[in-house]
Design a protein around this motif. Structure first.
Motif, PDB file in Angstrom:
ATOM      1  N   GLY A   1       0.777  -1.232   0.000  1.00 26.27           N
ATOM      2  CA  GLY A   1       0.000   0.000   0.000  1.00 26.27           C
ATOM      3  C   GLY A   1       0.805   1.277   0.000  1.00 26.27           C
ATOM      4  O   GLY A   1       0.241   2.369   0.159  1.00 26.27           O
ATOM      5  N   LEU A   2       2.134   1.191  -0.209  1.00 26.72           N
ATOM      6  CA  LEU A   2       2.964   2.398  -0.216  1.00 26.72           C
ATOM      7  C   LEU A   2       3.027   2.983  -1.625  1.00 26.72           C
ATOM      8  O   LEU A   2       3.294   2.258  -2.585  1.00 26.72           O
ATOM      9  CB  LEU A   2       4.373   2.091   0.285  1.00 26.72           C
ATOM     10  CG  LEU A   2       4.563   2.131   1.806  1.00 26.72           C
ATOM     11  CD1 LEU A   2       3.693   1.112   2.516  1.00 26.72           C
ATOM     12  CD2 LEU A   2       6.030   1.913   2.165  1.00 26.72           C
ATOM     13  N   PRO A   3       2.782   4.286  -1.773  1.00 28.82           N
ATOM     14  CA  PRO A   3       2.816   4.902  -3.101  1.00 28.82           C
ATOM     15  C   PRO A   3       4.212   5.328  -3.551  1.00 28.82           C
ATOM     16  O   PRO A   3       4.411   5.650  -4.722  1.00 28.82           O
ATOM     17  CB  PRO A   3       1.927   6.132  -2.927  1.00 28.82           C
ATOM     18  CG  PRO A   3       2.143   6.529  -1.493  1.00 28.82           C
ATOM     19  CD  PRO A   3       2.315   5.225  -0.742  1.00 28.82           C
ATOM     20  N   ARG A   4       5.182   5.351  -2.630  1.00 23.37           N
ATOM     21  CA  ARG A   4       6.530   5.813  -2.992  1.00 23.37           C
ATOM     22  C   ARG A   4       7.581   5.050  -2.216  1.00 23.37           C
ATOM     23  O   ARG A   4       7.430   4.788  -1.011  1.00 23.37           O
ATOM     24  CB  ARG A   4       6.690   7.314  -2.715  1.00 23.37           C
ATOM     25  CG  ARG A   4       8.082   7.860  -3.030  1.00 23.37           C
ATOM     26  CD  ARG A   4       8.266   9.319  -2.668  1.00 23.37           C
ATOM     27  NE  ARG A   4       7.468  10.200  -3.500  1.00 23.37           N
ATOM     28  CZ  ARG A   4       7.619  11.536  -3.538  1.00 23.37           C
ATOM     29  NH1 ARG A   4       8.556  12.115  -2.792  1.00 23.37           N
ATOM     30  NH2 ARG A   4       6.839  12.277  -4.296  1.00 23.37           N
ATOM     31  N   VAL A   5       8.684   4.744  -2.906  1.00 22.39           N
ATOM     32  CA  VAL A   5       9.840   4.107  -2.287  1.00 22.39           C
ATOM     33  C   VAL A   5      11.060   5.004  -2.482  1.00 22.39           C
ATOM     34  O   VAL A   5      11.354   5.434  -3.600  1.00 22.39           O
ATOM     35  CB  VAL A   5      10.109   2.721  -2.907  1.00 22.39           C
ATOM     36  CG1 VAL A   5      11.474   2.189  -2.470  1.00 22.39           C
ATOM     37  CG2 VAL A   5       9.007   1.744  -2.522  1.00 22.39           C
ATOM     38  N   VAL A   6      11.745   5.304  -1.381  1.00 21.68           N
ATOM     39  CA  VAL A   6      13.022   6.006  -1.449  1.00 21.68           C
ATOM     40  C   VAL A   6      14.094   4.933  -1.577  1.00 21.68           C
ATOM     41  O   VAL A   6      14.326   4.169  -0.641  1.00 21.68           O
ATOM     42  CB  VAL A   6      13.283   6.859  -0.195  1.00 21.68           C
ATOM     43  CG1 VAL A   6      14.543   7.716  -0.397  1.00 21.68           C
ATOM     44  CG2 VAL A   6      12.083   7.739   0.128  1.00 21.68           C
ATOM     45  N   LEU A   7      14.711   4.854  -2.735  1.00 19.43           N
ATOM     46  CA  LEU A   7      15.648   3.775  -3.000  1.00 19.43           C
ATOM     47  C   LEU A   7      16.898   3.876  -2.132  1.00 19.43           C
ATOM     48  O   LEU A   7      17.295   4.959  -1.696  1.00 19.43           O
ATOM     49  CB  LEU A   7      16.064   3.789  -4.470  1.00 19.43           C
ATOM     50  CG  LEU A   7      14.965   3.467  -5.487  1.00 19.43           C
ATOM     51  CD1 LEU A   7      15.543   3.532  -6.897  1.00 19.43           C
ATOM     52  CD2 LEU A   7      14.338   2.103  -5.222  1.00 19.43           C
ATOM     53  N   GLY A   8      17.538   2.723  -1.902  1.00 18.41           N
ATOM     54  CA  GLY A   8      18.857   2.730  -1.290  1.00 18.41           C
ATOM     55  C   GLY A   8      19.821   3.501  -2.168  1.00 18.41           C
ATOM     56  O   GLY A   8      19.703   3.495  -3.400  1.00 18.41           O
ATOM     57  N   ARG A   9      20.787   4.137  -1.559  1.00 22.46           N
ATOM     58  CA  ARG A   9      21.707   4.976  -2.332  1.00 22.46           C
ATOM     59  C   ARG A   9      22.646   4.149  -3.200  1.00 22.46           C
ATOM     60  O   ARG A   9      23.394   4.693  -4.006  1.00 22.46           O
ATOM     61  CB  ARG A   9      22.512   5.874  -1.384  1.00 22.46           C
ATOM     62  CG  ARG A   9      21.608   6.747  -0.531  1.00 22.46           C
ATOM     63  CD  ARG A   9      22.395   7.697   0.344  1.00 22.46           C
ATOM     64  NE  ARG A   9      21.598   8.111   1.493  1.00 22.46           N
ATOM     65  CZ  ARG A   9      21.860   9.174   2.233  1.00 22.46           C
ATOM     66  NH1 ARG A   9      22.901   9.919   1.946  1.00 22.46           N
ATOM     67  NH2 ARG A   9      21.107   9.497   3.257  1.00 22.46           N
ATOM     68  N   GLU A  10      22.574   2.841  -3.039  1.00 19.30           N
ATOM     69  CA  GLU A  10      23.435   1.962  -3.826  1.00 19.30           C
ATOM     70  C   GLU A  10      22.815   1.569  -5.166  1.00 19.30           C
ATOM     71  O   GLU A  10      23.423   0.823  -5.942  1.00 19.30           O
ATOM     72  CB  GLU A  10      23.756   0.700  -3.016  1.00 19.30           C
ATOM     73  CG  GLU A  10      24.569   0.961  -1.753  1.00 19.30           C
ATOM     74  CD  GLU A  10      23.768   1.555  -0.612  1.00 19.30           C
ATOM     75  OE1 GLU A  10      24.371   2.205   0.272  1.00 19.30           O
ATOM     76  OE2 GLU A  10      22.525   1.395  -0.593  1.00 19.30           O
ATOM     77  N   ALA A  11      21.609   2.021  -5.457  1.00 20.31           N
ATOM     78  CA  ALA A  11      20.939   1.668  -6.716  1.00 20.31           C
ATOM     79  C   ALA A  11      21.583   2.404  -7.887  1.00 20.31           C
ATOM     80  O   ALA A  11      21.853   3.608  -7.814  1.00 20.31           O
ATOM     81  CB  ALA A  11      19.457   2.007  -6.642  1.00 20.31           C
ATOM     82  N   SER A  12      21.795   1.699  -8.986  1.00 19.47           N
ATOM     83  CA  SER A  12      22.357   2.301 -10.187  1.00 19.47           C
ATOM     84  C   SER A  12      21.230   2.794 -11.092  1.00 19.47           C
ATOM     85  O   SER A  12      20.060   2.436 -10.914  1.00 19.47           O
ATOM     86  CB  SER A  12      23.203   1.283 -10.945  1.00 19.47           C
ATOM     87  OG  SER A  12      22.369   0.265 -11.507  1.00 19.47           O
ATOM     88  N   LEU A  13      21.600   3.582 -12.102  1.00 23.90           N
ATOM     89  CA  LEU A  13      20.603   4.040 -13.067  1.00 23.90           C
ATOM     90  C   LEU A  13      19.967   2.857 -13.795  1.00 23.90           C
ATOM     91  O   LEU A  13      18.757   2.868 -14.067  1.00 23.90           O
ATOM     92  CB  LEU A  13      21.241   4.992 -14.081  1.00 23.90           C
ATOM     93  CG  LEU A  13      21.345   6.461 -13.686  1.00 23.90           C
ATOM     94  CD1 LEU A  13      22.069   7.230 -14.781  1.00 23.90           C
ATOM     95  CD2 LEU A  13      19.986   7.079 -13.421  1.00 23.90           C
ATOM     96  N   GLN A  14      20.767   1.850 -14.128  1.00 27.62           N
ATOM     97  CA  GLN A  14      20.225   0.675 -14.811  1.00 27.62           C
ATOM     98  C   GLN A  14      19.213  -0.046 -13.935  1.00 27.62           C
ATOM     99  O   GLN A  14      18.143  -0.466 -14.398  1.00 27.62           O
ATOM    100  CB  GLN A  14      21.357  -0.275 -15.196  1.00 27.62           C
ATOM    101  CG  GLN A  14      20.890  -1.477 -16.011  1.00 27.62           C
ATOM    102  CD  GLN A  14      20.258  -1.075 -17.331  1.00 27.62           C
ATOM    103  OE1 GLN A  14      20.813  -0.281 -18.080  1.00 27.62           O
ATOM    104  NE2 GLN A  14      19.069  -1.610 -17.594  1.00 27.62           N
ATOM    105  N   GLU A  15      19.512  -0.172 -12.660  1.00 30.25           N
ATOM    106  CA  GLU A  15      18.576  -0.813 -11.732  1.00 30.25           C
ATOM    107  C   GLU A  15      17.308   0.005 -11.578  1.00 30.25           C
ATOM    108  O   GLU A  15      16.196  -0.547 -11.484  1.00 30.25           O
ATOM    109  CB  GLU A  15      19.255  -1.037 -10.385  1.00 30.25           C
ATOM    110  CG  GLU A  15      20.313  -2.131 -10.423  1.00 30.25           C
ATOM    111  CD  GLU A  15      21.165  -2.188  -9.178  1.00 30.25           C
ATOM    112  OE1 GLU A  15      21.565  -3.308  -8.800  1.00 30.25           O
ATOM    113  OE2 GLU A  15      21.451  -1.123  -8.580  1.00 30.25           O
ATOM    114  N   ILE A  16      17.444   1.327 -11.552  1.00 26.41           N
ATOM    115  CA  ILE A  16      16.265   2.188 -11.457  1.00 26.41           C
ATOM    116  C   ILE A  16      15.389   2.020 -12.693  1.00 26.41           C
ATOM    117  O   ILE A  16      14.155   1.960 -12.606  1.00 26.41           O
ATOM    118  CB  ILE A  16      16.684   3.653 -11.265  1.00 26.41           C
ATOM    119  CG1 ILE A  16      17.390   3.828  -9.911  1.00 26.41           C
ATOM    120  CG2 ILE A  16      15.463   4.584 -11.340  1.00 26.41           C
ATOM    121  CD1 ILE A  16      18.036   5.179  -9.714  1.00 26.41           C
ATOM    122  N   ALA A  17      16.023   1.930 -13.864  1.00 20.63           N
ATOM    123  CA  ALA A  17      15.269   1.725 -15.101  1.00 20.63           C
ATOM    124  C   ALA A  17      14.479   0.420 -15.048  1.00 20.63           C
ATOM    125  O   ALA A  17      13.308   0.365 -15.465  1.00 20.63           O
ATOM    126  CB  ALA A  17      16.215   1.730 -16.299  1.00 20.63           C
TER     127      ALA A  17
END
Length: 442
Positions: A149-165
């Motif tokens: 039920g969460l509308p937003r996730v603050v990613l870990g700072r270790e995430a790469s652009l490729q992983e975000i994509a």
């Protein structure tokens, strides 16, 4: 400025209308500066359940005032309630969250599932964002939290652009990511050095930043080797070890630089197109304990860069003056974190830092008389006649000059503005506006 540009992201693009610029606000004044200088939203800490226990933090009364101010500018206020709760922390959470909702807070930032459950059950109207403390860096974990039920996730700072994509490809959810500020030298939220050295729990708001302390280094003796001899005991450190029964060889000599292990700071200003095109919904700036000058400067620069790119992506040009401005607020050397590759030894600081900030926040413009070209300045740091100063502001103000004659409110001539919050008048070379800032070189 040393270039920090990394190879352009070349994966699939996920365009959005416009990313949110999310700024830190350690107190009510910083909240107002952040919004004046272009933040779409700010995140603050209350007096409980947050990870910046040494920040000023907000009372409920200050929260209400902050929300009222933000509403005037169409901005939002989020509250970090991102500790990992122990049993003794549980009592009172429900009442606290209800108070936040009544104060008009738009969302809370949470790491602990127990607090998430309490918020969803007791205050269903209060939006919950998953904190970076959860170190979420894959799409299946993001999908899990969406289903919770969460509308937003603050990613870990270790995430790469490729992983975000890949996350954006698989999950229709808001993604928030840190794009500027201090980085943890360990996996974010997993360091226990502070607990070990000082009994201050990082995950309950007590981090002592022990990675930035100065350390001596020693090498243990290998099996069947003895390094400490009677002759060696003439050295005070070796003598101390010898008396303690410790057979260690100091790797530093007296006068050598001590060892630290802090990371360089994150700066993605040169890579705004990649951040936007990959689909990050909220650009987060770190720094609730940073100065007003830091908050205003960094927010102002990113605001200009984002707006410039969104207005004309095909002809977007990174302006050199933006990079110069960022350096005026930089505390440490800068890099691009984990966005393009894994940081290595070149992305860390192994010797005591030389603080880079060469400017002080000297004054705040309270009024300007066009006819006389006199500005009324609220003093924030000592300045005197002859100082070189700069003015900058959220509406494009930027120029340099020297301080000429200084007058107090009664018209008396002064040689310097010495007193905190003292109101003085000086002549300015160009028009200024309310809430423009005046800085001076240290």
């Amino acid at each position: 400025m040393d270039t920090i540009t990394k190879p352009k992201y070349t994966g699939k693009r996920y365009r959005l209308d416009k990313p949110e610029l999310l700024a830190p606000a350690g107190n009510l004044e910083k909240l107002k500066f952040a919004i004046h200088y272009g933040a779409d939203a700010v995140y603050i800490g209350g007096q409980k359940y947050g990870l910046r226990s040494n920040a000023d933090n907000f009372s409920f009364e200050e929260m209400r005032e902050g929300v009222e101010f933000a509403n005037k500018y169409g901005a939002k206020v989020f509250v970090a309630t991102n500790i990992y709760a122990h049993n003794e922390d549980i009592e009172g959470i429900e009442a606290y969250l209800k108070e936040l909702y009544e104060a008009g807070i738009s969302a809370i930032i949470v790491a602990d599932p127990a607090i998430i459950e309490v918020a969803q059950r007791a205050v269903p109207g209060l939006e919950v964002h998953l904190s970076t403390q959860q170190s979420t860096i894959n799409w299946q974990a993001v999908q899990f939290w969406k289903e919770e039920g969460l509308p937003r996730v603050v990613l870990g700072r270790e995430a790469s652009l490729q992983e975000i994509a890949e996350i954006k490809e698989h999950v229709d959810i808001e993604i928030e990511a840190f794009i500027h500020g201090a980085m943890c030298s360990s996996f974010s939220g997993r360091c226990v050095l502070s607990n070990h050295f000082t009994d201050r729990d990082s995950n309950r708001g007590g981090c002592c930043q022990s990675c930035r302390w100065k350390y001596d280094l020693f090498e243990d003796a290998r099996e069947n080797e003895v390094w400490v001899s009677e002759e060696d005991t003439r050295d005070s450190q070796i003598l101390k070890n010898f008396e303690l029964g410790v057979n260690q060889l100091p790797l530093y000599e007296e006068g050598d630089q001590a060892f630290t292990m802090g990371s360089k700071d994150l700066c993605m200003l040169e890579n705004i197109p990649d951040l936007i095109d990959v689909g990050i919904d909220s650009f987060k700036i770190e720094g609730r304990m940073k100065s007003i000058h830091y908050v205003a400067t960094v927010v102002n620069v990113y605001r200009q860069a984002i707006d410039s790119y969104m207005a004309d992506p095909e002809n977007y040009v990174l302006k050199p003056e933006w990079l110069e401005e960022i350096q005026k607020a930089a505390n440490r050397p800068l890099n691009t974190g984990f966005f393009y590759d894994t940081p290595d030894h070149e992305d860390h600081i192994y010797e005591p830092e030389e603080k880079a900030v060469p400017y002080d926040f000297a004054g705040l413009v309270m009024d300007y008389d066009e006819k006389s070209q006199m500005a009324t300045i609220q003093q924030r740091n000592y300045f005197k006649t002859g100082n070189e100063i700069e003015f900058f502001g959220p509406n494009g103000t930027f120029f340099k000059q020297k301080v000429g004659e200084i007058y107090d409110e009664a018209g008396n001539l002064l040689d310097a503005a010495r007193h905190p919050l003292q109101m003085v008048k000086i002549k300015v070379d160009q028009p200024v506006a309310y809430f423009d800032m005046m800085r001076k070189k240290k």
